[in-house]
Design a protein around this motif. Structure first.
Motif: not given
Length: 129
Positions: A80-105
């Motif tokens: 399954i192809g997925v794309n993501i756009e990033s206006e800020t240049g920072i992707l957040v990897l989030n654990q629902l209900g637990l908060g962010p696990a990390g960030e990719m610049t």
């Protein structure tokens, strides 16, 4: 096809989901979340949802940014192809209900050999595996 950058992180799938989104895209997408329940991976261009059957066991998430879309692995059960756009240049990897696990610049890349101006907004198409 060349790998431009890669980011790895461990995450706990809160409510059995790990979410990747641009740092300014806080609000989720219910339709994409529902699609991830059926397809394992789904996105709306601003969020990517990864579904896990194990809610309490950490998963390894790898985000890869390629210079062009790669072919699916030969041994993959599906694709399954997925794309993501990033206006800020920072992707957040989030654990629902637990908060962010990390960030990719992300870095701004250009198809030309000269560097891209810092003022240019960043847009990348990561492959999540």
């Amino acid at each position: 096809m060349a790998l431009l950058t890669e980011y790895r992180c461990k995450a706990t799938p809160g409510r059995r989901v790990v979410e990747v989104y641009d740092a300014d895209s806080y609000l989720g997408d219910d339709d994409a979340m529902a699609a991830a329940r059926k397809q394992v991976v789904a996105g709306d261009g601003y969020h990517v949802y990864l579904r896990s059957l194990q809610p309490d066991i950490d998963v390894d998430v790898t985000i890869r940014v390629w210079d062009s879309p790669p072919s699916p692995p030969a041994d993959a059960e599906g694709h399954i192809g997925v794309n993501i756009e990033s206006e800020t240049g920072i992707l957040v990897l989030n654990q629902l209900g637990l908060g962010p696990a990390g960030e990719m610049t992300l870095l701004a890349y250009s198809r030309e050999p000269e560097p891209v101006d810092d003022d240019v907004s960043c847009s990348a198409l990561p492959r999540i595996s």
